[in-house]
Design a protein around this motif. Structure first.
Motif, PDB file in Angstrom:
ATOM      1  N   ASP A   1      41.525  50.649  43.252  1.00 35.14           N
ATOM      2  CA  ASP A   1      40.646  49.525  42.918  1.00 35.14           C
ATOM      3  C   ASP A   1      41.263  48.183  43.274  1.00 35.14           C
ATOM      4  N   THR A   2      42.501  48.178  43.696  1.00 33.30           N
ATOM      5  CA  THR A   2      43.167  46.940  44.086  1.00 33.30           C
ATOM      6  C   THR A   2      42.439  46.294  45.255  1.00 33.30           C
ATOM      7  N   ALA A   3      42.015  45.045  45.066  1.00 30.67           N
ATOM      8  CA  ALA A   3      41.242  44.336  46.090  1.00 30.67           C
ATOM      9  C   ALA A   3      40.934  42.929  45.592  1.00 30.67           C
ATOM     10  N   ASP A   4      40.425  42.129  46.506  1.00 34.01           N
ATOM     11  CA  ASP A   4      39.791  40.868  46.117  1.00 34.01           C
ATOM     12  C   ASP A   4      38.331  41.180  45.811  1.00 34.01           C
ATOM     13  N   TYR A   5      37.873  40.717  44.660  1.00 35.37           N
ATOM     14  CA  TYR A   5      36.512  40.986  44.224  1.00 35.37           C
ATOM     15  C   TYR A   5      35.661  39.734  44.387  1.00 35.37           C
ATOM     16  N   TYR A   6      34.476  39.926  44.953  1.00 33.44           N
ATOM     17  CA  TYR A   6      33.566  38.829  45.241  1.00 33.44           C
ATOM     18  C   TYR A   6      32.223  39.054  44.559  1.00 33.44           C
ATOM     19  N   CYS A   7      31.684  38.012  43.946  1.00 33.58           N
ATOM     20  CA  CYS A   7      30.314  38.102  43.460  1.00 33.58           C
ATOM     21  C   CYS A   7      29.389  37.508  44.514  1.00 33.58           C
ATOM     22  N   ALA A   8      28.161  37.969  44.498  1.00 32.48           N
ATOM     23  CA  ALA A   8      27.186  37.542  45.494  1.00 32.48           C
ATOM     24  C   ALA A   8      25.802  37.515  44.867  1.00 32.48           C
ATOM     25  N   ALA A   9      24.920  36.728  45.485  1.00 29.09           N
ATOM     26  CA  ALA A   9      23.561  36.589  44.963  1.00 29.09           C
ATOM     27  C   ALA A   9      22.559  36.595  46.098  1.00 29.09           C
ATOM     28  N   LYS A  10      21.390  37.143  45.798  1.00 28.09           N
ATOM     29  CA  LYS A  10      20.275  37.025  46.733  1.00 28.09           C
ATOM     30  C   LYS A  10      19.004  36.895  45.921  1.00 28.09           C
ATOM     31  N   GLU A  11      18.003  36.267  46.501  1.00 27.74           N
ATOM     32  CA  GLU A  11      16.760  36.043  45.790  1.00 27.74           C
ATOM     33  C   GLU A  11      16.063  37.371  45.518  1.00 27.74           C
ATOM     34  N   ALA A  12      15.557  37.516  44.313  1.00 31.56           N
ATOM     35  CA  ALA A  12      14.927  38.772  43.907  1.00 31.56           C
ATOM     36  C   ALA A  12      13.696  39.104  44.760  1.00 31.56           C
TER      37      ALA A  12
ATOM     38  N   THR B   1      38.313  36.923  43.546  1.00 31.05           N
ATOM     39  CA  THR B   1      39.302  36.951  42.477  1.00 31.05           C
ATOM     40  C   THR B   1      40.099  38.234  42.650  1.00 31.05           C
ATOM     41  N   GLN B   2      41.395  38.114  42.633  1.00 30.91           N
ATOM     42  CA  GLN B   2      42.258  39.226  42.998  1.00 30.91           C
ATOM     43  C   GLN B   2      42.510  40.155  41.821  1.00 30.91           C
ATOM     44  N   VAL B   3      42.347  41.444  42.088  1.00 31.47           N
ATOM     45  CA  VAL B   3      42.640  42.484  41.110  1.00 31.47           C
ATOM     46  C   VAL B   3      43.721  43.385  41.697  1.00 31.47           C
ATOM     47  N   THR B   4      44.808  43.524  40.974  1.00 28.62           N
ATOM     48  CA  THR B   4      45.904  44.386  41.404  1.00 28.62           C
ATOM     49  C   THR B   4      46.163  45.418  40.326  1.00 28.62           C
TER      50      THR B   4
ATOM     51  N   MET C   1      22.128  40.069  41.556  1.00 27.02           N
ATOM     52  CA  MET C   1      23.553  39.779  41.611  1.00 27.02           C
ATOM     53  C   MET C   1      24.334  41.037  42.004  1.00 27.02           C
ATOM     54  N   GLY C   2      25.355  40.819  42.786  1.00 30.00           N
ATOM     55  CA  GLY C   2      26.182  41.945  43.211  1.00 30.00           C
ATOM     56  C   GLY C   2      27.658  41.616  43.159  1.00 30.00           C
ATOM     57  N   TRP C   3      28.445  42.676  43.094  1.00 27.02           N
ATOM     58  CA  TRP C   3      29.901  42.572  43.215  1.00 27.02           C
ATOM     59  C   TRP C   3      30.326  43.401  44.422  1.00 27.02           C
ATOM     60  N   PHE C   4      31.201  42.842  45.195  1.00 30.46           N
ATOM     61  CA  PHE C   4      31.790  43.517  46.343  1.00 30.46           C
ATOM     62  C   PHE C   4      33.303  43.368  46.253  1.00 30.46           C
ATOM     63  N   ARG C   5      34.010  44.173  47.010  1.00 32.86           N
ATOM     64  CA  ARG C   5      35.466  44.047  47.016  1.00 32.86           C
ATOM     65  C   ARG C   5      36.009  44.281  48.414  1.00 32.86           C
ATOM     66  N   GLN C   6      37.174  43.715  48.642  1.00 33.71           N
ATOM     67  CA  GLN C   6      37.816  43.860  49.945  1.00 33.71           C
ATOM     68  C   GLN C   6      39.308  44.072  49.744  1.00 33.71           C
TER      69      GLN C   6
ATOM     70  N   GLN D   1      31.212  31.060  41.012  1.00 31.65           N
ATOM     71  CA  GLN D   1      32.625  30.935  40.688  1.00 31.65           C
ATOM     72  C   GLN D   1      33.083  32.192  39.961  1.00 31.65           C
ATOM     73  N   ALA D   2      33.895  32.986  40.648  1.00 33.54           N
ATOM     74  CA  ALA D   2      34.403  34.221  40.060  1.00 33.54           C
ATOM     75  C   ALA D   2      35.746  33.988  39.384  1.00 33.54           C
ATOM     76  N   SER D   3      35.978  34.747  38.325  1.00 29.17           N
ATOM     77  CA  SER D   3      37.246  34.650  37.604  1.00 29.17           C
ATOM     78  C   SER D   3      37.514  35.961  36.886  1.00 29.17           C
ATOM     79  N   GLY D   4      38.710  36.067  36.336  1.00 28.94           N
ATOM     80  CA  GLY D   4      39.043  37.224  35.520  1.00 28.94           C
ATOM     81  C   GLY D   4      39.961  38.240  36.157  1.00 28.94           C
ATOM     82  N   GLY D   5      40.307  38.041  37.411  1.00 21.92           N
ATOM     83  CA  GLY D   5      41.205  38.977  38.062  1.00 21.92           C
ATOM     84  C   GLY D   5      42.608  38.890  37.503  1.00 21.92           C
ATOM     85  N   GLY D   6      43.439  39.847  37.900  1.00 23.24           N
ATOM     86  CA  GLY D   6      44.813  39.843  37.436  1.00 23.24           C
ATOM     87  C   GLY D   6      45.515  41.129  37.769  1.00 23.24           C
ATOM     88  N   LEU D   7      46.665  41.297  37.167  1.00 21.35           N
ATOM     89  CA  LEU D   7      47.484  42.491  37.362  1.00 21.35           C
ATOM     90  C   LEU D   7      47.346  43.383  36.142  1.00 21.35           C
ATOM     91  N   VAL D   8      47.066  44.649  36.380  1.00 19.65           N
ATOM     92  CA  VAL D   8      46.877  45.595  35.285  1.00 19.65           C
ATOM     93  C   VAL D   8      47.440  46.941  35.704  1.00 19.65           C
TER      94      VAL D   8
END
Length: 126
Positions: free
Chosen positions: A89-100, A120-123, A33-38, A4-11
């Motif tokens: 940097d404006t994008a939707d940001y996604y967190c992701a996981a994979k087994e170590a 979570t959207q970052v603008t 753990m990783g972060w990606f954006r689109q 569950q990602a959170s914390g995005g917003g307008l800045v």
């Protein structure tokens, strides 16, 4: 694994945001753990990755020196601190996981991640 990602917003450009991604799994420390954006009209791209105990990090060149990935395994949460934000940097940001156990070598490769949170959207405005 539910993420569950959170914390995005307008800045404004030059500002900061901190994204959080909470995991449902108590075995959170078994995952890279990783972060990606689109961005609109673009493919999802790698931003940052962090090893299971936080001893290895990997960043996309575009965010190196401005973004910091960290994790709190006791809280089953990974963070992305974003400073000196740019309009690019404006994008939707996604967190992701994979087994170590999959290894660190492809930490920046989207297809190697098994679990994804919602975006979570970052603008960033100029």
């Amino acid at each position: 694994v539910q993420l569950q990602a959170s914390g995005g917003g307008l800045v404004q450009a030059g500002g900061s945001l901190r994204l959080s991604c909470a995991s449902s799994r108590r075995t959170f420390n078994k995952y890279i753990m990783g972060w990606f954006r689109q961005a609109p009209g673009k493919e999802r791209e790698f931003v940052a990755a962090l090893s299971r105990y936080g001893d290895h990090t990997y960043y996309a060149d575009s965010v190196k020196g401005r973004f910091t990935i960290s994790r709190d395994n006791a809280q089953n949460t990974v963070y992305l601190q974003m400073n000196n934000l740019k309009t690019d940097d404006t994008a939707d940001y996604y967190c992701a996981a994979k087994e170590a156990r999959k290894g660190w070598d492809h930490a920046g490769t989207r297809s190697t991640y098994d679990y994804w949170g919602q975006g979570t959207q970052v603008t960033v405005s100029s």
